[in-house]
Design a protein around this motif. Structure first.
Motif, PDB file in Angstrom:
ATOM      1  N   GLY A 188       1.201  -1.155  -0.202  1.00 29.74           N
ATOM      2  CA  GLY A 188      -0.172  -0.009   0.073  1.00 29.74           C
ATOM      3  C   GLY A 188       0.503   1.491  -0.328  1.00 29.74           C
ATOM      4  N   THR A 189       2.015   0.929  -0.633  1.00 30.42           N
ATOM      5  CA  THR A 189       2.567   2.539  -0.815  1.00 30.42           C
ATOM      6  C   THR A 189       3.447   2.687  -2.207  1.00 30.42           C
ATOM      7  OG1 THR A 189       5.124   3.336  -0.062  1.00 30.42           O
ATOM      8  CG2 THR A 189       5.036   0.849   0.103  1.00 30.42           C
ATOM      9  N   GLU A 212       5.626  -6.635  -3.371  1.00 33.00           N
ATOM     10  CA  GLU A 212       4.647  -5.553  -3.950  1.00 33.00           C
ATOM     11  C   GLU A 212       3.292  -5.540  -3.653  1.00 33.00           C
ATOM     12  OE1 GLU A 212       5.524  -2.159  -5.539  1.00 33.00           O
ATOM     13  OE2 GLU A 212       6.251  -3.413  -7.462  1.00 33.00           O
ATOM     14  N   ILE A 213       2.344  -5.646  -2.775  1.00 36.93           N
ATOM     15  CA  ILE A 213       1.146  -5.387  -3.218  1.00 36.93           C
ATOM     16  C   ILE A 213       0.343  -4.336  -2.853  1.00 36.93           C
ATOM     17  CG2 ILE A 213      -0.797  -6.355  -1.815  1.00 36.93           C
ATOM     18  CD1 ILE A 213       1.107  -8.321  -0.273  1.00 36.93           C
ATOM     19  N   ASN A 214       0.096  -3.710  -4.242  1.00 35.09           N
ATOM     20  CA  ASN A 214      -0.251  -2.504  -4.233  1.00 35.09           C
ATOM     21  C   ASN A 214      -1.053  -2.838  -5.708  1.00 35.09           C
ATOM     22  OD1 ASN A 214       0.811  -0.532  -3.192  1.00 35.09           O
ATOM     23  ND2 ASN A 214       2.813  -0.948  -3.750  1.00 35.09           N
ATOM     24  N   PRO A 215      -2.529  -1.611  -5.601  1.00 31.25           N
ATOM     25  CA  PRO A 215      -3.676  -1.989  -7.138  1.00 31.25           C
ATOM     26  C   PRO A 215      -2.573  -1.460  -8.441  1.00 31.25           C
ATOM     27  CG  PRO A 215      -4.274  -0.361  -5.204  1.00 31.25           C
ATOM     28  CD  PRO A 215      -2.816  -0.552  -4.639  1.00 31.25           C
ATOM     29  N   GLU A 216      -1.779  -0.675  -8.098  1.00 25.62           N
ATOM     30  CA  GLU A 216      -0.711   0.067  -9.725  1.00 25.62           C
ATOM     31  C   GLU A 216       0.450  -0.461  -8.989  1.00 25.62           C
ATOM     32  OE1 GLU A 216      -3.063   1.307 -11.623  1.00 25.62           O
ATOM     33  OE2 GLU A 216      -4.753   1.212 -10.789  1.00 25.62           O
ATOM     34  N   ARG A 217       1.212   0.147 -10.469  1.00 24.13           N
ATOM     35  CA  ARG A 217       2.955  -0.303 -10.224  1.00 24.13           C
ATOM     36  C   ARG A 217       2.883   0.906  -9.619  1.00 24.13           C
ATOM     37  NH1 ARG A 217       4.688  -3.169 -14.493  1.00 24.13           N
ATOM     38  NH2 ARG A 217       6.466  -1.612 -14.835  1.00 24.13           N
ATOM     39  N   ASP A 226      10.505  -7.845  -7.143  1.00 23.86           N
ATOM     40  CA  ASP A 226      10.753  -9.149  -8.146  1.00 23.86           C
ATOM     41  C   ASP A 226       9.181  -9.847  -8.565  1.00 23.86           C
ATOM     42  OD1 ASP A 226      12.863 -11.511  -6.728  1.00 23.86           O
ATOM     43  OD2 ASP A 226      12.556  -9.931  -5.395  1.00 23.86           O
ATOM     44  N   TYR A 227       8.167  -9.075  -7.746  1.00 22.84           N
ATOM     45  CA  TYR A 227       6.699  -9.140  -8.291  1.00 22.84           C
ATOM     46  C   TYR A 227       6.189  -8.889  -7.661  1.00 22.84           C
ATOM     47  CZ  TYR A 227       6.230 -13.242  -5.412  1.00 22.84           C
ATOM     48  OH  TYR A 227       6.312 -13.915  -4.140  1.00 22.84           O
ATOM     49  N   LEU A 228       4.629  -7.771  -8.437  1.00 15.62           N
ATOM     50  CA  LEU A 228       4.020  -7.233  -7.965  1.00 15.62           C
ATOM     51  C   LEU A 228       2.516  -8.023  -8.220  1.00 15.62           C
ATOM     52  CD1 LEU A 228       2.375  -4.424  -7.040  1.00 15.62           C
ATOM     53  CD2 LEU A 228       2.421  -4.116  -9.687  1.00 15.62           C
ATOM     54  N   ILE A 229       1.649  -7.969  -7.125  1.00 16.72           N
ATOM     55  CA  ILE A 229       0.239  -8.785  -6.392  1.00 16.72           C
ATOM     56  C   ILE A 229      -0.374  -7.385  -7.113  1.00 16.72           C
ATOM     57  CG2 ILE A 229      -1.250  -9.653  -5.224  1.00 16.72           C
ATOM     58  CD1 ILE A 229       0.926 -11.221  -4.124  1.00 16.72           C
ATOM     59  N   ARG A 230      -1.143  -7.179  -7.836  1.00 17.04           N
ATOM     60  CA  ARG A 230      -2.123  -6.395  -8.143  1.00 17.04           C
ATOM     61  C   ARG A 230      -3.413  -6.419  -7.079  1.00 17.04           C
ATOM     62  NH1 ARG A 230      -1.192  -3.286 -13.668  1.00 17.04           N
ATOM     63  NH2 ARG A 230      -2.638  -1.710 -12.696  1.00 17.04           N
TER      64      ARG A 230
END
Length: 253
Positions: A188-189, A212-217, A226-230
């Motif tokens: 969330g940042t 990363e855990i975020n709605p956006e890049r 390493d990877y993003l969970i949107r």
């Protein structure tokens, strides 16, 4: 997203020392507006005026009226959401050691996390500018502004105004934890506010996996993470816990 959540659960289960960096996005689900971005507090309030320590020292009543009073009420009424509770559950499972947070709402502690490094201080409590006494928001009477301590001193949020330095201990410990961890969860940042945004870079440079855990890049995406969970923090954390708990049960047999 299911595969990514499963991957995150497996990585968390295998990690030895996990640290989380959190930002405003995790608390939006608790009704606390972000400071930056569309619809944020700085959209309606000039940060370099009402968010600056010089303005507060010159006119504390004005800053309390324009900025702090409503935020104090919002934070008093807010409760931890599934994102906060998920991180607390990770700590209870022995899977999370420390949270570095840019937030000033105290919701990680309310959820049950015990080692929270508050990069920007805390607006859930107020501090006397004269004697240094700290009071919970609920103990502060704002019928007259600015509120005052029993000693007569002006009360201010126990946060970092613009024009003030990040607490030395928070900066030092954050760097140490980032360098020590073998996994960092970035939740969330936007990863644009320095020096907090540098912590995932420190972690990555020291060999950690960064998720990363975020709605956006963010600027970290595709470069340091390493990877993003949107997705929203609460839903993603619920998914990770649902996948992680059976993995940990298998490991304990």
């Amino acid at each position: 997203m299911t595969d990514m959540i499963r991957r995150a659960a497996e990585d968390i289960a295998a990690a030895e020392y996990v640290v989380a960096l959190t930002g405003a996005g995790i608390s939006v689900e608790s009704g606390i507006p972000p400071f930056r971005g569309k619809g944020g507090i700085w959209d309606r309030v000039d940060p370099m005026t009402f968010g600056h320590i010089d303005t507060f020292e010159e006119s504390p009543e004005k800053v309390w009226r324009v900025l702090i009073r409503d935020l104090k009420t919002i934070i008093e009424q807010a409760e931890p959401n599934d994102g906060h509770r998920g991180l607390a559950r990770l700590e209870a499972m022995g899977r999370l050691s420390t949270i570095i947070t840019q937030n000033v709402d105290g919701l990680h502690q309310a959820a049950g996390n015990t080692d929270v490094i508050e990069f920007h201080g805390n607006c859930a409590r107020q501090r006397c500018m004269d004697c240094g006494n700290r009071l919970a928001n609920s103990a502060v009477d704002i019928s007259a502004l600015p509120p005052r301590c029993g000693c007569g001193g002006v009360l201010r949020p126990d946060w970092v105004f613009f024009g003030e330095a990040i607490p030395e201990d928070a900066l030092r410990r954050s760097g140490q934890m980032a360098a020590r961890c073998d996994m960092m969860l970035v939740v969330g940042t936007s990863a644009i506010v320095q020096p907090a945004a540098h912590m995932p870079i420190i972690a990555k440079e020291n060999g950690a996996t960064v998720i990363e855990i975020n709605p956006e890049r963010t600027p970290l995406t595709g470069h340091f993470s390493d990877y993003l969970i949107r997705g929203r923090a609460g839903a993603v954390m619920n998914g990770i816990l649902a996948a992680l708990e059976p993995l940990m049960a298998e490991r304990s047999r």
